[in-house]
Every structure is written in structure tokens, then in C-alpha cells.
Design an enzyme around this catalytic site. Structure first.
Site, PDB file in Angstrom:
ATOM      1  N   ASN A  42      32.109  44.739  33.037  1.00  0.00           N
ATOM      2  CA  ASN A  42      33.447  44.910  33.602  1.00  0.00           C
ATOM      3  C   ASN A  42      33.800  46.395  33.574  1.00  0.00           C
ATOM      4  O   ASN A  42      34.005  46.961  32.501  1.00  0.00           O
ATOM      5  CB  ASN A  42      34.444  44.083  32.772  1.00  0.00           C
ATOM      6  CG  ASN A  42      35.881  44.228  33.268  1.00  0.00           C
ATOM      7  OD1 ASN A  42      36.183  45.097  34.085  1.00  0.00           O
ATOM      8  ND2 ASN A  42      36.765  43.384  32.766  1.00  0.00           N
ATOM      9  N   HIS A  99      36.714  41.224  41.574  1.00  0.00           N
ATOM     10  CA  HIS A  99      36.613  42.064  40.373  1.00  0.00           C
ATOM     11  C   HIS A  99      35.632  41.405  39.401  1.00  0.00           C
ATOM     12  O   HIS A  99      35.730  40.206  39.128  1.00  0.00           O
ATOM     13  CB  HIS A  99      37.987  42.216  39.724  1.00  0.00           C
ATOM     14  CG  HIS A  99      37.908  42.772  38.342  1.00  0.00           C
ATOM     15  ND1 HIS A  99      37.206  43.930  38.068  1.00  0.00           N
ATOM     16  CD2 HIS A  99      38.397  42.327  37.158  1.00  0.00           C
ATOM     17  CE1 HIS A  99      37.278  44.171  36.766  1.00  0.00           C
ATOM     18  NE2 HIS A  99      37.990  43.211  36.197  1.00  0.00           N
ATOM     19  N   CYS A 149      42.424  46.606  36.406  1.00  0.00           N
ATOM     20  CA  CYS A 149      41.288  46.106  37.199  1.00  0.00           C
ATOM     21  C   CYS A 149      41.646  45.905  38.667  1.00  0.00           C
ATOM     22  O   CYS A 149      40.763  45.753  39.511  1.00  0.00           O
ATOM     23  CB  CYS A 149      40.767  44.803  36.597  1.00  0.00           C
ATOM     24  SG  CYS A 149      40.307  45.028  34.876  1.00  0.00           S
TER      25      CYS A 149
END
Ligand code: COA
Length: 324
Positions: A281, A251, A111
């Protein structure tokens, strides 16, 4: 000299999976997913590999820039879901957009992949090695998601987005960059196979080792603290404080993590860009997707101070301060 983001672009696959769709697949509820994560829908790539998503994002970037594909000198794709082990996904993107004068490669920092990739392009530009770079975060996490595991399958989505970074003489651009990783926590989030530890086998598939395994709650607890501290480091280097930040693009892992970071550092909640509700996500794609949305909706304006920050498997965390 600085490196400045001069254009952004994105692509989301057409298919949408709602929380209500997931209710029919695993023992979960729209209410639980919304309350615990902030997610309402996610996009799912059906027939498109990661490079196709990335190439469509790259074409959008070029459309929003003054460069043509043949002007591009470097393409970096950050991804944990490459098209195949080799060659790199970035080479499929290069071919698809016709950027034959560039060199291209992939990186994996989960990520944090977008900020890591941005830091490489930034360093190449500052050293004079290249004058421009396309940096893309692209994922098809749906392909490594265990659709029978409710603790992970509700949180991931697919998508791609990125930026064009160009050398500039002005004071706009990337002001600071801080990257961290800690290999003591590799078991927090992982896809065990196929790889050189556990090669492709019937057993690996039966053990569901080919899917994401995550210790969600432990990861959650470390995320807020790490994102807050790396953000302070990046702001210190830029000679700034949280009060100087116009926008935070974190993020998009969990809305509660983003809210927790904002609370911890005393940042007005309205300054946090939120796209997790509709993107979920998307690992390396999440920050550039949020950035592209914030620009296209007119939130980020010239001169704004934008704080980028991330946290990912496992563990990587990073931050960057950008004067837009
Ligand atoms: N639907 C309903 N219940 C669920 C569920 C779901 N989809 N997933 C888990 N639960 C249940 C658990 O079984 C548990 O039940 P129990 O109390 O009866 O044992 C309860 O909900 C709490 O589980 P927990 O794992 O503690 O939930 P959480 O509040 O930590 O939320 C995550 C789970 C994954 C959303 C959260 O931990 C998270 O976002 N973690 C960080 C992810 C991350 O940042 N990853 C790295 C970067 S990508």
C-alpha cells in the site's frame, strides 16, 4: 473539451523488503501477510526524500511525453509524507526537473490523494486556467511506519508515479469525477504528531504518536461498500455501467478489498489491475503506479474504459471514469 492522460511515469526505490524480512522484525509470517493482504514485497526509500521519488517519476512522465519541462504549467503532488512541513514537496520537484514556468503545490487526501489531485488538474484544464498538468502521487510511508507494530508495518511501501494531463478536443479523457469525505471518522487512521495539536516533543516520540495508527478491521469493512457505491456514481455520470468497464484500477490497500469490490459490482476479477503483491500500500502513489504498470505491460489500450477508485484516511473516497 476534455482533459486526457497523455503520458504516465513511475519510480520505485531500489531496496526491497520481503515478508520474510518482516518475520525477523515482528511476530508475523509470510503466510499471514499473503493470505490477509496479498502483499509479497514492498519497496523502501533509504536516503531519498519523497520529492526525489516524485521527481524521478516526473522525469519518466516527461520522457514518455512530447513536452519538455519548460512546457509544464502545473505540478500537483499528492502525499501524506511531504519532505518537510514547508515548503511544499511539489516545489522541490519543480526545481529538480527544471519546470520553472509551472506553479506547484501539494494536497493531502491520503490514499485518495491521486484522484483528488487529478480532479483539481481536470477542473483547471476544463476552465482554461492551464493547458497541462503533471499530477503525482508520492509517498515514503516507511518514514511514518511503526516498525514494531505488526498490524500496520506489514502493509505499507514507498514509491511515486503520476500522469501528464493535457487539454484535448477529442472524446478520450476524463469522463467523470466523484469525491467524498467524512470527517466523523478521523480516528480510523491517523498520524497524531507532529502538528499543531501535538507539536514535536520527546513525549510525542516516546508515545509513538509520530507513526501511523490504524483501526484496520473497521476500515476494511467500510472500504468495499464505499468504493463500490462511489464507482457506481462515477459510472452513472458517464452514462455507463460496470459492464462497460475494461479495467478497474483500485487503490491497492488489500487484495481482499479489491476482490470484494469486484465481486460486489459483478466485475470480472481479471479486469482488476493488481500490483499490491509487489508494491504493497503506497497511499497516493498506488493508483498511478498500477496505471503506469498496466500501460507499460500493454494491458490498457486506446479507447478502453478505465475506472479509477479509492478509499483512504479518514475518510476519503473517490472514483473517476476515463476513456483511454
Ligand atoms: N501478522 C500476524 N498476525 C497479525 C498481524 C500480522 N502482521 N496483524 C494482525 N494480526 C492478528 C491480530 O492480532 C488478530 O489476532 P487475534 O485474532 O488473536 O486478536 C488477527 O490477526 C486478526 O486481526 P485483524 O486486524 O482483524 O486482521 P484483518 O483480517 O482485518 O487484517 C489488515 C488486518 C490491516 C490487513 C486489514 O484490516 C486491512 O487491510 N484493513 C484496511 C486497511 C485500509 O484500507 N486502510 C485505509 C486505506 S490505506
Amino acid at each position: 473539451m476534455r482533459a486526457r492522460i497523455t503520458a504516465t511515469g513511475s519510480y520505485l526505490p531500489e531496496k526491497i523488503l520481503t515478508n520474510f524480512d518482516l518475520e525477523k522484525m515482528v511476530d508475523t509470517s509470510d503466510e499471514w501477510i499473503r493470505q490477509r493482504t496479498g502483499i509479497e514485497i514492498r519497496h523502501i526509500a533509504e536516503d531519498e526524500p519523497t520529492s526525489e521519488l516524485a521527481a524521478k517519476a516526473a522525469l519518466d512522465i516527461l520522457k514518455n511525453s512530447s513536452l519538455s519541462a519548460s512546457d509544464v504549467e502545473l505540478i500537483i503532488v499528492a502525499t501524506v509524507t511531504p519532505d518537510q512541513p514547508l515548503p511544499a514537496t511539489a516545489l522541490f520537484v519543480q526545481e529538480r526537473i527544471g519546470a520553472y514556468n509551472a506553479f506547484a503545490f501539494d494536497i493531502n487526501a491520503a490514499c485518495s490523494g491521486f484522484i483528488y489531485a487529478l480532479s483539481i488538474a481536470n477542473a483547471y484544464i476544463l476552465s482554461g486556467f492551464v493547458k497541462n498538468a503533471i499530477v503525482i502521487g508520492a509517498e515514503t510511508l516507511s518514514k511514518i511506519t511503526d516498525w514494531t507494530d505488526r498490524s500496520t508495518c506489514v502493509i505499507f511501501g514507498d514509491g511515486a508515479a503520476g500522469v501528464l494531463l493535457e487539454a484535448t478536443d477529442g472524446d478520450r479523457g476524463i469522463l467523470s469525477m466523484v469525491l467524498h469525505s467524512d470527517g466523523r471518522y478521523t480516528d480510523l487512521m491517523r498520524v497524531p504528531a507532529p502538528g499543531s495539536r501535538i507539536p514535536c516533543s520527546k513525549e510525542a516520540i516516546e508515545n509513538r504518536d509520530i507513526y501511523i495508527k490504524m483501526k484496520g478491521n473497521e476500515t476494511f469493512k467500510m472500504a468495499i461498500r464505499s468504493i463500490a457505491s462511489v464507482s457506481k456514481e462515477a459510472l452513472d455520470i458517464a452514462g455507463m455501467d460496470f459492464k462497460d468497464v475494461d479495467w478497474m484500477i483500485c487503490h491497492q490497500a488489500n487484495k481482499r478489498i479489491i476482490d470484494g469490490v469486484a465481486r460486489r459490482v459483478g466485475l470480472d476479477e481479471d479486469k482488476a489491475i493488481i500490483t499490491i503483491d509487489r508494491h504493497a500500500n503506497t497511499a497516493a502513489a498506488s493508483i498511478p503506479l498500477a496505471m503506469d504498470w498496466a500501460l507499460k505491460t500493454g494491458k490498457i489500450k486506446e479507447g478502453d474504459i478505465v475506472l479509477l477508485n479509492s478509499f483512504g484516511a479518514s475518510l476519503t473516497w473517490s472514483a473517476s471514469v476515463v476513456r483511454w
